[in-house]
Every structure is written in C-alpha cells, then in structure tokens.
Design a protein around this motif. Sequence first.
Motif, short mmCIF file in Angstrom:
data_model
loop_
_atom_site.label_atom_id
_atom_site.label_comp_id
_atom_site.label_asym_id
_atom_site.label_seq_id
_atom_site.Cartn_x
_atom_site.Cartn_y
_atom_site.Cartn_z
N THR A 64 47.16 44.32 15.39
CA THR A 64 46.25 43.16 15.42
C THR A 64 45.33 43.18 14.21
O THR A 64 45.14 42.17 13.53
CB THR A 64 45.41 43.18 16.71
OG1 THR A 64 46.27 43.27 17.83
CG2 THR A 64 44.54 41.94 16.83
N ILE A 99 47.20 42.29 11.01
CA ILE A 99 47.48 40.86 10.88
C ILE A 99 46.22 40.12 10.46
O ILE A 99 46.25 39.25 9.56
CB ILE A 99 48.03 40.30 12.21
CG1 ILE A 99 49.40 40.89 12.51
CG2 ILE A 99 48.11 38.77 12.18
CD1 ILE A 99 49.93 40.58 13.90
N ILE A 100 45.10 40.47 11.08
CA ILE A 100 43.85 39.78 10.75
C ILE A 100 43.42 40.09 9.32
O ILE A 100 42.92 39.21 8.60
CB ILE A 100 42.76 40.13 11.78
CG1 ILE A 100 43.11 39.47 13.11
CG2 ILE A 100 41.38 39.71 11.32
CD1 ILE A 100 42.19 39.79 14.24
N LEU A 147 45.46 37.92 7.12
CA LEU A 147 44.97 36.54 7.10
C LEU A 147 43.71 36.43 6.24
O LEU A 147 43.54 35.46 5.49
CB LEU A 147 44.68 36.06 8.53
CG LEU A 147 45.90 35.81 9.42
CD1 LEU A 147 45.48 35.61 10.86
CD2 LEU A 147 46.70 34.63 8.92
N ILE A 186 43.11 34.08 2.96
CA ILE A 186 41.99 33.16 2.74
C ILE A 186 41.35 33.44 1.38
O ILE A 186 41.07 32.52 0.59
CB ILE A 186 40.94 33.28 3.87
CG1 ILE A 186 41.48 32.73 5.18
CG2 ILE A 186 39.65 32.55 3.50
CD1 ILE A 186 40.57 32.93 6.36
N THR A 238 43.66 32.29 -1.42
CA THR A 238 43.66 30.83 -1.52
C THR A 238 42.37 30.34 -2.19
O THR A 238 42.41 29.44 -3.04
CB THR A 238 43.81 30.18 -0.14
OG1 THR A 238 44.96 30.70 0.51
CG2 THR A 238 43.92 28.67 -0.24
N ASP A 277 47.03 41.68 20.24
CA ASP A 277 46.13 40.73 20.92
C ASP A 277 46.49 39.33 20.43
O ASP A 277 45.99 38.86 19.40
CB ASP A 277 44.68 41.09 20.57
CG ASP A 277 43.69 40.35 21.46
OD1 ASP A 277 42.53 40.80 21.54
OD2 ASP A 277 44.07 39.32 22.05
N LYS A 319 43.61 36.73 19.89
CA LYS A 319 42.81 36.97 18.68
C LYS A 319 43.59 36.58 17.43
O LYS A 319 43.04 35.95 16.52
CB LYS A 319 42.45 38.45 18.62
CG LYS A 319 41.26 38.75 17.77
CD LYS A 319 40.87 40.21 17.92
CE LYS A 319 39.61 40.49 17.17
NZ LYS A 319 38.47 40.68 18.03
N VAL A 320 44.86 36.93 17.40
CA VAL A 320 45.68 36.60 16.23
C VAL A 320 45.83 35.09 16.10
O VAL A 320 45.73 34.55 14.99
CB VAL A 320 47.06 37.30 16.34
CG1 VAL A 320 48.01 36.77 15.30
CG2 VAL A 320 46.90 38.79 16.19
N ALA A 348 42.58 33.62 14.83
CA ALA A 348 42.38 33.94 13.42
C ALA A 348 43.33 33.13 12.55
O ALA A 348 42.96 32.65 11.48
CB ALA A 348 42.59 35.44 13.19
N ALA A 349 44.56 32.95 13.01
CA ALA A 349 45.53 32.19 12.24
C ALA A 349 45.12 30.72 12.15
O ALA A 349 45.23 30.10 11.09
CB ALA A 349 46.92 32.32 12.87
N THR A 403 42.05 29.56 12.33
CA THR A 403 40.89 29.48 11.44
C THR A 403 41.32 29.60 9.98
O THR A 403 40.88 28.82 9.13
CB THR A 403 39.90 30.61 11.77
OG1 THR A 403 39.59 30.57 13.16
CG2 THR A 403 38.64 30.48 10.95
N ALA A 404 42.21 30.55 9.71
CA ALA A 404 42.68 30.74 8.34
C ALA A 404 43.45 29.51 7.87
O ALA A 404 43.27 29.04 6.74
CB ALA A 404 43.56 31.99 8.25
N PHE A 437 41.05 26.66 7.12
CA PHE A 437 40.31 26.92 5.89
C PHE A 437 41.17 26.69 4.67
O PHE A 437 40.76 26.03 3.71
CB PHE A 437 39.79 28.37 5.93
CG PHE A 437 38.76 28.67 4.90
CD1 PHE A 437 39.08 29.41 3.79
CD2 PHE A 437 37.46 28.21 5.04
CE1 PHE A 437 38.12 29.70 2.83
CE2 PHE A 437 36.51 28.49 4.10
CZ PHE A 437 36.84 29.23 2.98
N MET A 438 42.39 27.21 4.70
CA MET A 438 43.28 27.05 3.54
C MET A 438 43.66 25.59 3.37
O MET A 438 43.73 25.08 2.23
CB MET A 438 44.52 27.93 3.73
CG MET A 438 44.26 29.41 3.52
SD MET A 438 45.79 30.36 3.44
CE MET A 438 45.65 31.35 4.87
#
Lengths: 90, 149
Positions: free
Chosen positions: A66, A69-70, A73, A77, A80, B111, B114-115, B118-119, B121-122, B125-126
């Motif tokens: 987890t 992965i975060i 990401l 960001i 980008t 999780d 959560k992923v 976060a994905a 949100t990312a 944003f992008m």
Amino acid sequence: MPDFVRIETHSTHPINHQGRRLVAFAQSVSLQIPGLPFGLVWNRPVSLLVVDSDGQEQIFPIKDPTRLIILGLACGILFTWLITRKINRS
Amino acid sequence: MSEQKAVEPGKETTTGEEAVDLIESTLDTFLSTANVYAAYGEPIEKGDTLIIPSAEVFSVMGFGVGMGYGGNDEEGGGAGSGGGGGGRAFSRPVAVIVASPDGVRVDPVVDVTKVALAALTAGAFMTGMFLRLLNPKKALKDMQEGNFD
C-alpha cells in the motif's frame, strides 16, 4: 541523527510453533523535541526470522504494498507538476 | 479545564508545576508505545496453523498549558491556569504471517480503499494540471497578444 529523534528496532519474544521458532521485528521512530509538549510515534513491522528445527534460519522481509503504491502516486504527481511547469515556462 | 483561586501572601501555587509534570509523564507513557507489540497482534492458533497479524501504527499527541496571575495583595489578587491536549492514532494492516505445516509465508495486505482514494486524488490533480496546459482562454489571450510561441 538529532537526540530528539529515536529510531529503534524491537523484536518479539520467540514464538514456538510446529518445531519452528518465529521472531518478529518492528521498527519504531519516535520524535519528542525537548521542551515541547508534542510527541510522535511510528511503528511498522519490518521482518520475520524463522528458525527451523534443524537450525536453519530464514528471514522474511515484510513489504508494504500500500505504501509503495501511494509513494508511486505521489511521485507521479510530483513528476506531472514538474513537467507541466517546464512546459508552461517554455 | 481551569481553576481559579486567591493568591495568599507567602504561599506559592504549584498548579503550573503539577501540570508540567503531568504532561511530561503522559508524554513518557505515550512514547513508551514505541514497541514491537504495537505492530504485531496476538498470534491466533487454529489447528496446525498460526496466524500473526501485523499493522503500521502512527500516533501523535500534543499538549498545551498556560497560567496567569493578576492583581495585588490589597485587591485580593488571583491566579488561573488551564491546559488541554489531544492525540490521534492511525493504524493500517500491513501483512499477515501464516505459519503452517507447509511452511511460513508473509501475505501482504493491500488497503484497497486507501489506494483508490489516493489514485482518485492523484488522477484529479494530474488531470487539472494537464487541463491548465490546454486552457483555451490562455491560448486565445496569447493569440491576442501576438504570442505565437
């Protein structure tokens, strides 16, 4: 490392099961700046040591997919943002 | 919490010192949670299989205290003190250790919630940043200003 930051590795008591002995390790990072009524503690599992009945030892690292992965990401960001900023400026 | 009392001449108030001692002892207790048993749960045994859950735990705590004195002996004087604090603990499962007659393995726990958050949100944003590049208003403004770069 400043004195108010403590990084420690702790281990559990050995757990005996089916002729094997298991010992789990965790790392803790605690922050407490002297004079400031503020504290922070971060505990995370790190690895597992398995000792077989014949004495052979194996270490299993505990990975956190987890968080990976975060982090990926977050890097995306940041990348980008940098690229778009470069394009805007050019 | 707060208290107020008249200051008696010759007598010192120790409310502030007691509050500081309480804060220090509470912080010491809080920092003692930095141990391995916060990351690993109690082993669960079912038949020949042993399961040990593991989690990442993040805790933060803060306190504040203040005190004040006012007036003089003729007017009676006064003293007051107050304090407050708060904390939060976050935990997230990381992996499950399974020990069976077939061997020992560590199964990671993803999780998904959560992923996914976060994905999203990312991604938002992008997308927002890329849409800014393709902003037609900005392009029109550049054309009007003669900026064809």
